[in-house]
Design an enzyme around this catalytic site. Structure first.
Site, mmCIF file in Angstrom:
data_model
loop_
_atom_site.group_PDB
_atom_site.id
_atom_site.type_symbol
_atom_site.label_atom_id
_atom_site.label_comp_id
_atom_site.label_asym_id
_atom_site.label_seq_id
_atom_site.Cartn_x
_atom_site.Cartn_y
_atom_site.Cartn_z
ATOM 1 N N LYS A 44 37.885 38.235 54.259
ATOM 2 C CA LYS A 44 38.657 39.330 53.653
ATOM 3 C C LYS A 44 39.583 39.957 54.701
ATOM 4 C CE LYS A 44 38.334 40.821 49.993
ATOM 5 N NZ LYS A 44 39.056 40.486 48.742
ATOM 6 N N TYR A 82 32.113 36.430 54.695
ATOM 7 C CA TYR A 82 32.870 37.138 53.642
ATOM 8 C C TYR A 82 33.784 38.196 54.282
ATOM 9 C CZ TYR A 82 33.719 40.411 49.769
ATOM 10 O OH TYR A 82 34.292 41.255 48.851
ATOM 11 N N ASP A 129 34.854 47.136 52.343
ATOM 12 C CA ASP A 129 34.216 47.863 53.454
ATOM 13 C C ASP A 129 33.535 46.898 54.425
ATOM 14 O OD1 ASP A 129 32.447 47.184 51.365
ATOM 15 O OD2 ASP A 129 31.001 48.721 51.938
ATOM 16 N N ASP A 186 45.077 28.511 40.464
ATOM 17 C CA ASP A 186 44.286 28.559 41.697
ATOM 18 C C ASP A 186 45.114 29.203 42.812
ATOM 19 O OD1 ASP A 186 42.806 28.163 43.971
ATOM 20 O OD2 ASP A 186 42.335 26.059 43.541
ATOM 21 N N LEU A 187 44.639 30.331 43.254
ATOM 22 C CA LEU A 187 45.322 31.109 44.293
ATOM 23 C C LEU A 187 45.505 30.334 45.599
ATOM 24 C CD1 LEU A 187 46.145 33.954 45.442
ATOM 25 C CD2 LEU A 187 43.713 34.414 45.728
ATOM 26 N N ALA A 206 38.960 36.841 44.276
ATOM 27 C CA ALA A 206 38.281 36.659 45.559
ATOM 28 C C ALA A 206 37.076 35.767 45.339
ATOM 29 C CB ALA A 206 37.826 38.008 46.122
HETATM 30 N N1 LIG Z 1 32.068 43.365 43.931
HETATM 31 C C1 LIG Z 1 31.953 44.190 44.968
HETATM 32 O O1 LIG Z 1 30.920 44.810 45.206
HETATM 33 C C2 LIG Z 1 33.139 44.401 45.882
HETATM 34 C C3 LIG Z 1 33.015 45.306 46.962
HETATM 35 C C4 LIG Z 1 34.115 45.514 47.793
HETATM 36 C C5 LIG Z 1 35.301 44.842 47.549
HETATM 37 N N2 LIG Z 1 35.391 43.961 46.502
HETATM 38 C C6 LIG Z 1 36.668 43.271 46.266
HETATM 39 O O2 LIG Z 1 37.160 43.715 45.012
HETATM 40 C C7 LIG Z 1 37.910 42.657 44.406
HETATM 41 C C8 LIG Z 1 37.437 42.430 42.968
HETATM 42 O O3 LIG Z 1 36.056 42.113 43.000
HETATM 43 P P1 LIG Z 1 35.254 41.743 41.673
HETATM 44 O O4 LIG Z 1 33.837 42.117 41.934
HETATM 45 O O5 LIG Z 1 35.975 42.254 40.479
HETATM 46 O O6 LIG Z 1 35.344 40.164 41.718
HETATM 47 P P2 LIG Z 1 34.854 39.077 40.656
HETATM 48 O O7 LIG Z 1 34.262 39.740 39.454
HETATM 49 O O8 LIG Z 1 34.063 38.059 41.410
HETATM 50 O O9 LIG Z 1 36.226 38.421 40.188
HETATM 51 C C9 LIG Z 1 37.003 37.615 41.001
HETATM 52 C C10 LIG Z 1 37.814 36.713 40.121
HETATM 53 O O10 LIG Z 1 38.622 35.868 40.970
HETATM 54 C C11 LIG Z 1 38.533 34.550 40.486
HETATM 55 N N3 LIG Z 1 38.845 33.575 41.515
HETATM 56 C C12 LIG Z 1 38.019 33.073 42.481
HETATM 57 N N4 LIG Z 1 38.649 32.157 43.202
HETATM 58 C C13 LIG Z 1 39.910 32.061 42.701
HETATM 59 C C14 LIG Z 1 41.038 31.240 42.995
HETATM 60 N N5 LIG Z 1 40.990 30.333 43.973
HETATM 61 N N6 LIG Z 1 42.165 31.398 42.271
HETATM 62 C C15 LIG Z 1 42.210 32.289 41.261
HETATM 63 N N7 LIG Z 1 41.182 33.094 40.914
HETATM 64 C C16 LIG Z 1 40.045 32.962 41.620
HETATM 65 C C17 LIG Z 1 37.100 34.429 39.985
HETATM 66 O O11 LIG Z 1 36.946 33.313 39.162
HETATM 67 P P3 LIG Z 1 35.499 32.585 39.111
HETATM 68 O O12 LIG Z 1 34.542 33.610 38.584
HETATM 69 O O13 LIG Z 1 35.738 31.432 38.182
HETATM 70 O O14 LIG Z 1 35.177 32.172 40.515
HETATM 71 C C18 LIG Z 1 36.949 35.771 39.261
HETATM 72 O O15 LIG Z 1 37.441 35.706 37.942
HETATM 73 C C19 LIG Z 1 37.767 41.446 45.328
HETATM 74 O O16 LIG Z 1 38.877 41.391 46.180
HETATM 75 C C20 LIG Z 1 36.542 41.774 46.161
HETATM 76 O O17 LIG Z 1 36.573 41.141 47.409
HETATM 77 C C21 LIG Z 1 34.346 43.736 45.653
#
Ligand SMILES: NC(=O)c1ccc[n+]([C@@H]2O[C@H](COP(=O)([O-])OP(=O)(O)OC[C@H]3O[C@@H](n4cnc5c(N)ncnc54)[C@H](OP(=O)(O)O)[C@@H]3O)[C@@H](O)[C@H]2O)c1
Length: 308
Positions: free
Chosen positions: A130, A126, A103, A38-39, A61
């Site tokens: 961030k 959110y 963004d 857990d981060l 995240a």
């Molecule tokens: N998705 C988008 O459209 C988007 C757009 C812009 C930026 N971003 C950024 O890009 C990055 C990657 O996004 P993604 O879509 O790949 O995210 P994602 O698929 O939601 O993956 C995030 C991972 O982090 C884990 N996590 C959550 N809370 C945690 C904690 N306390 N300790 C350790 N791990 C934890 C989640 O686990 P659980 O699933 O069990 O919660 C999940 O495996 C993030 O920083 C996000 O903010 C995403």
């Protein structure tokens, strides 16, 4: 050559999946995610000291943008304080921290692509959480960091807009999609490759004469071009029709007010990639082209699953 250790946080997520698939030779990934890691637990974060990774890559995240509105504290912990703990760890063991941001730190009132040094102004919890994560890293005094802001991510193994549109297009004859928010879709595979290009700047700073002596800091990376969610949906459906049997006949553009959600989104969040391109010497793939590759890949993996 000795392999560089990457500690990958949020290793089960969508972007992290692409990172694990595309990791170049010379790196070894050590994966961490909930529930074991857990981060937001600083003790667990600092226990990574003993592994002595050269690189900490944070893909973790709390990414449910609307969920953040009612879970402010959790969002601030995961997206804000957690990256701060990682920065402290990186400083302590002289590691490089790569952190992924969004963004949605911008208010969306510009008319031209956002640059890295443009003022922020998040509209949602959110976005605020961030931004707090970015601030915690910068305030920590860590020198060796890349904060990579990205937008509208989709990729293999994730619940994302592309998959949602294809699913709905199989179920319904009509879809209504917001047409007054503009941004840029980004394929996780392109973002993962871009992160490794940034890492290469540090591994071999002589690779490009354009590379600044200290390449660290904030970078924007999305695919090239821009569209509204409606235009993105129309393109997804046009491309998916070649391989999927879809029921949808009409896709209608609607204003944001026609699809109310808890979190406010920026009306415009296109980002300039000039800094990334100048530092790496790389071109950025156009969003329709990357979408085509993603849709091709998902068909190939469906065929493979069918054969097995
Ligand atoms: N998705 C988008 O459209 C988007 C757009 C812009 C930026 N971003 C950024 O890009 C990055 C990657 O996004 P993604 O879509 O790949 O995210 P994602 O698929 O939601 O993956 C995030 C991972 O982090 C884990 N996590 C959550 N809370 C945690 C904690 N306390 N300790 C350790 N791990 C934890 C989640 O686990 P659980 O699933 O069990 O919660 C999940 O495996 C993030 O920083 C996000 O903010 C995403």
């Amino acid at each position: 050559m000795e392999e560089k250790k990457i500690v990958l946080i949020g290793a089960n997520g969508m972007l992290a999946g692409a990172v694990k698939r595309l990791v170049p030779v010379g790196y070894k990934v050590h994966a961490y995610d909930l529930p074991e890691f857990d981060l937001t637990d600083s003790g667990q974060v600092f226990s990574l000291r003993t592994l002595k990774p050269e690189i900490i890559l944070n893909c973790a995240a709390y990414t449910n943008v609307d969920g953040c509105e009612s879970q402010r504290e959790l969002a601030m912990q995961v997206n804000g304080e957690g990256p701060g703990f990682l920065a402290e760890l990186a400083k302590d063991i002289d590691a490089l921290l790569v952190h992924v941001s969004t963004d949605f730190v911008f208010a969306g009132d510009k008319k031209e692509p956002y640059r890295e040094d443009d003022p922020t102004g998040p509209l949602s919890v959110y976005g605020q959480s961030k931004l707090l994560g970015e601030q915690r890293i910068i305030e920590s005094g860590l020198e060796k960091y890349f904060i990579v802001r990205t937008s509208w991510l989709y990729g293999q193994g994730g619940n994302n807009f592309v998959e949602t549109m294809i699913r709905l297009a199989k179920e319904r004859t009509e879809l209504k999609v917001v047409d007054d928010q503009r941004g840029t879709p980004t394929w996780t595979d392109d973002l993962a490759a871009a992160i490794f290009k940034l890492l290469a700047l540090v591994a071999a700073p002589h690779v490009s004469p354009r590379t600044p002596h200290r390449p660290y800091g904030i970078y924007h990376f999305s695919n090239e071009g821009q569209c509204s969610w409606y235009q993105f949906a129309a393109e997804i459906i046009a491309q998916a029709r070649h391989s999927e049997s879809l029921k949808v006949e009409n896709i209608l553009p609607i204003p944001t007010e026609g699809y109310p959600l808890p979190a406010q989104r920026p009306k415009y969040s296109v980002m300039s990639k000039e800094k990334y391109k100048a530092a790496t010497g790389m071109q950025v793939p156009e969003w329709r082209e990357s979408l085509r590759k993603y849709i091709e890949n998902r068909i190939k993996s469906q065929v493979l699953r069918f054969k097995m």
